[in-house]
Scaffold this motif. Structure first.
Motif, short mmCIF file in Angstrom:
data_model
loop_
_atom_site.label_atom_id
_atom_site.label_comp_id
_atom_site.label_asym_id
_atom_site.label_seq_id
_atom_site.Cartn_x
_atom_site.Cartn_y
_atom_site.Cartn_z
N GLY A 391 0.83 -1.20 0.00
CA GLY A 391 0.00 0.00 0.00
C GLY A 391 0.87 1.25 0.00
N PRO A 392 0.64 2.17 0.96
CA PRO A 392 1.44 3.39 0.99
C PRO A 392 2.79 3.22 1.66
CG PRO A 392 -0.19 3.47 2.72
CD PRO A 392 -0.45 2.19 1.96
N PHE A 393 3.09 2.01 2.15
CA PHE A 393 4.28 1.79 2.97
C PHE A 393 5.43 1.17 2.17
CE2 PHE A 393 0.68 1.62 5.90
CZ PHE A 393 1.05 2.59 6.81
N ILE A 394 6.63 1.68 2.42
CA ILE A 394 7.86 1.06 1.95
C ILE A 394 8.62 0.60 3.19
CG2 ILE A 394 10.01 1.37 0.67
CD1 ILE A 394 8.67 3.78 -0.73
N ILE A 395 8.75 -0.70 3.35
CA ILE A 395 9.36 -1.26 4.56
C ILE A 395 10.77 -1.72 4.23
CG2 ILE A 395 9.14 -2.98 6.38
CD1 ILE A 395 6.09 -3.04 5.61
N LYS A 396 11.74 -1.23 4.99
CA LYS A 396 13.14 -1.53 4.74
C LYS A 396 13.75 -2.18 5.99
CE LYS A 396 13.48 2.75 2.01
NZ LYS A 396 14.21 4.03 1.84
#
Length: 842
Positions: A391-396
């Motif tokens: 969705g709107p999240f970029i998880i690193k």
């Protein structure tokens, strides 16, 4: 013969009279300088002029006059007087006059002229080979203007060795180390200087600045000591204003600024602080007027905008901090500290490439800059991070932890996004970057530029950074609760245009943690009950300051909790709409006093009274249960059963007596009596979930009696009050499985993964249960995570994943996994059977 004697006597007499005159002049100059040290500038100026009337060529007296002019903001006049003094001076006096002129030119923005003049110090050093502490110290200070920091430091070491009693050498070296981010050694040097000269205001202010990054009440106290010596010392007044402004105390900050500008109307640091007040109050025309005023004094005052950038950052207005940082480096391209801060701010708003470029420029210009170096090193390490988009999240996160963290982080963020956007009626700007660090030092550098941060997570509006569970001791924190906390900041920061005060933002985040899951977020503890009962909760007007300058070692933790209880109070007494109204008012730029009046119709004093009454009513029964009685008696932990029974007759609601008596009955094998007292303990103070808590004792008793449902209920109560007890949650999951409660078991397992996601055996258990429940996709996820954790039996791990893939209908992938299993263990019969099945169905 007689005539020669007379001539010699005359010569000696003249010599004696000349020396006495010089001593008198030196004493008079010292007296005038002491007036400067006390802030009596008008009297010092009068004395200096009287001395110069009698002795126009007295360079030392003229330096006093120039110093007064400098301290009172007459920089062109001061530069002229320093220049005149230098023409009549030699040695250390000449150096002091020249250094004063360099400072006066720099204060007017004549940086290139100042640097050219500082070159004279190099020529002096090469021609005269000075050895006195005073000369070496003055030359070193000029080297700082030339950015020759190593040379300056070596000269100051030589100066201290030449005269260990020369306080100015210690102060100058402390200031150099402070500028080069060596705060600990700087503090030691300032302390050493104060042992030599306890009335040195300059050393006091250096010491305060060296401790400024610490969250303690010490810097303001040191500033107070300095101002007691010299109430007109503008550096001290500016630091006082700075500290007050960081604590959101605008009125007291303004008073300190007014005092500084009354002494020196051209003191740019004070003008910058006044501009910061206007900025934070959203008074742009007034801020622009202060900018114009400052630049008329010093057209290259990059430090002015660096100050504005600091207070923008301090109030979490990161986009504004970027713009102020740009203006700072435009005016002062060699202001490396501002360029570093600009780079860090760019990273905080997600502009990684630009941020790195600025940091590289900063580090090239100042290789001593640990903030720049640490952050550049961090960026290098982040190149290998795995990225996942949901969705709107970029998880690193790190490659090795990505499988175990990303899916759970994405699920939780998706849930938080859905619930909180609806509740707060606000949709945040995207994308939203979430960075999870397996090194706490890396997380701290990402947050502050330096290691040593005590926090678990931080939010910059569209960027969240936080610790991975592996960055802390096992089971030390709940990373799911932390992630929910930080996402709440995304909502409250963005919906108020970053104008929400720290106390309200942190309070709402903890408040929302408690609503996310049972047991998440801080709640009442013995320490917090004691803090409230002893009057350690602060007034609402002082709550922001409690986060930055706490008065006790655990003051920050207490501030988080109190702020969350303020939010509980507002919602319970006025409804959640009141919280939304407060957020809207903060967005308009209103301050806490005005917000309380307009949203709740309460003055700060009325609010404090109502809040304290609310907390007192909530805690009264708990305070009664834990105050006095068993735990305060000598040898409380070893009181015999009979003494505890007698005590309960006097005080039947003593939590500790019931807890201790229950433990004794358990040890004696009297389960019925133990259960009675332990259950009573949980009723009296349900929040106690620490060592030897009543829940774990009850669970042990019930399990030993085969009462698995009751044991599970006791553990469920425990985890509702302890968000980090992974062992209890895992045990609860197994108990629920033994009672055929698969749904409850899976819920507990998911909860455990927000504390300790790296236990491969728990992922194996979850995968098995999901498969039994017919949830093949979830089983695939759990077995994939288990495989990424490299469990001891890799053959079984590949086989389990193959089973889940086959159940999902993904036969091709299932075959690949079962073949990998058989490569490790060719005789693995279950894998052989599955392979045959897969081939038969292909």
């Amino acid at each position: 013969m007689k005539r020669a004697v007379i001539i010699i006597l005359v010569i000696l007499g003249c010599s004696v009279r000349t020396s006495a005159a010089q001593d008198t002049s030196a004493d008079a100059v010292a007296g005038a300088r002491s007036l400067i040290d006390k802030g009596e500038y008008a009297t010092a100026e009068k004395k200096a002029k009287e001395l110069l009337t009698a002795r126009p060529q007295d360079a030392a007296a003229r330096i006093v006059l120039a110093d007064v002019m400098f301290e009172t903001g007459r920089y062109p006049d001061a530069a002229t007087e320093y220049e005149r003094a230098a023409k009549d001076a030699k040695g250390a006096v000449w150096l002091r006059a020249m250094l004063g002129r360099v400072r006066a030119l720099a204060a007017q923005g004549k940086d290139e002229e100042a640097r050219q003049l500082a070159q004279e110090f190099i020529r002096y050093y090469n021609s005269n080979s000075p050895r006195s502490a005073e000369e070496l110290t003055l030359i070193a200070q000029a080297m700082v203007y030339l950015e020759k920091y190593k040379d300056a430091n070596e000269l100051l070491i030589d100066a201290r060795e030449a005269d260990p009693s020369f306080a100015e050498a210690f102060i100058a070296q402390g200031e150099l180390l402070l500028e080069k981010y060596n705060y600990g050694d700087a503090a030691s040097l300032f302390s050493d200087a104060l042992k030599i000269d306890e009335k040195s205001v300059r050393a006091q202010i250096g010491l305060a600045r060296s401790k400024q990054l610490s969250s303690s009440a010490e810097p303001p106290m040191i500033v107070d000591r300095a101002l007691a010596i010299n109430p007109n010392y503008t550096d001290a007044l500016a630091l006082r204003a700075w500290l007050e402004l960081e604590a959101d105390r605008f009125d007291s900050a303004s008073k300190a600024i007014d005092r500084a500008l009354a002494v020196n109307p051209n003191y740019v640091p004070a003008i910058a602080l006044r501009a910061a007040i206007f900025y934070l109050a959203d008074k742009k025309p007034e801020m622009e007027a202060e900018i114009k005023r400052a630049l008329a004094i010093n057209p290259h005052a990059g430090e002015f905008f660096a100050t504005l950038a600091h207070f923008a950052t301090n109030n979490r207005r990161y986009a504004d901090a970027v713009e102020f940082g740009r203006r700072a480096v435009e005016l002062s391209p060699r202001l490396w500290s501002a360029r570093t801060e600009l780079g860090i701010q760019l990273l905080r708003v997600g502009r990684m490439t630009e941020g790195r470029e600025e940091l590289e420029r900063a580090f090239a210009g100042d290789p001593y800059n640990v903030w720049a170096k640490n952050t550049l090193d961090l960026l290098d390490s982040m190149k290998d991070f795995a990225e996942s988009v949901r969705g709107p999240f970029i998880i690193k996160s790190s490659q090795k932890e990505s499988a175990a963290l990303t899916a759970y982080a994405a699920d939780l963020l998706e849930e938080a996004y859905k619930k909180l956007t609806a509740k707060y009626k606000f949709t945040p700007r995207a994308p939203l970057s979430v960075e999870i660090f397996d090194s706490h030092a890396d997380f701290a550098v990402r947050s502050l530029g330096l290691p040593g941060l005590g926090a678990l997570g931080v939010c910059f509006g569209q960027v969240i950074a936080m610790d991975s569970p592996s960055a802390r001791a096992s089971g030390e924190f709940n990373w799911g609760s932390t992630l929910w906390h930080e996402f709440t900041h995304v909502i409250t920061l963005q919906m108020t245009d970053h104008r929400i005060p720290r106390w309200f933002s942190e309070g709402l985040s903890v408040y929302e943690e408690r609503r996310a899951r049972k047991g998440w977020g801080d709640n009442w503890s013995l320490e917090r009950l004691k803090a409230f009962a002893s009057g350690q909760f602060v007034k609402i007007d002082d709550l922001d300051a409690a986060f930055t300058r706490p008065k006790t070692p655990d003051g920050v933790i207490l501030a988080y909790f109190q702020a969350s209880m303020v939010c509980e109070f507002v919602e319970e007494k006025f409804g959640f709409d009141a919280i939304l109204k407060m957020l809207a008012l903060f967005k308009e730029g209103a301050k806490t006093t005005d917000v309380l009046k307009r949203a709740l119709n309460l003055s700060p004093a009325d609010f404090d009274r109502a809040f304290n009454e609310y907390i007192r009513a909530k805690t009264a029964p708990y305070i009664e249960a834990v105050s006095g009685g068993a735990h305060q008696m000598p040898g409380a932990q070893s009181l015999p059963k009979e003494a505890l029974i007698a005590m309960l007759k006097e005080k039947p609601n003593d939590f500790f007596a019931h807890l201790r008596l229950g433990a004794i009955y358990k040890s004696d094998g009297d389960a019925a009596q133990a259960i009675e007292h332990l259950k009573r303990a949980t009723e009296l103070f349900p929040f106690y979930a620490g060592p030897n808590n009543p829940y774990i004792l009850l669970a042990d008793i019930y399990e030993s009696r085969g009462q698995k449902a009751e044991a599970a209920a006791a553990l469920e109560s425990l985890v509702e009050h302890n968000e980090t007890n992974a062992e209890a949650i895992a045990k609860l999951a197994r108990l629920k499985l033994s009672t055929k409660d698969a749904v409850g078991a899976l819920d507990s397992l998911r909860q455990s993964f927000y504390i300790q996601p790296f236990d491969a055996s728990l992922h194996k258990l979850a995968g098995d249960v999901y498969l039994e429940q017919g949830s093949a996709a979830e089983a695939v996820r759990e077995f994939t995570v288990r495989l990424s954790l490299a469990p001891p039996d890799m053959a079984e791990a590949h086989f389990d994943l193959a089973r889940a893939l086959e159940a999902q209908g993904n036969h091709a992938e299932a075959r690949r996994e079962v073949l990998r299993s058989l490569e490790i263990a060719p005789g693995f019969e279950k894998a052989q059977e599955l392979l045959l099945k897969l081939r038969g169905g292909s």
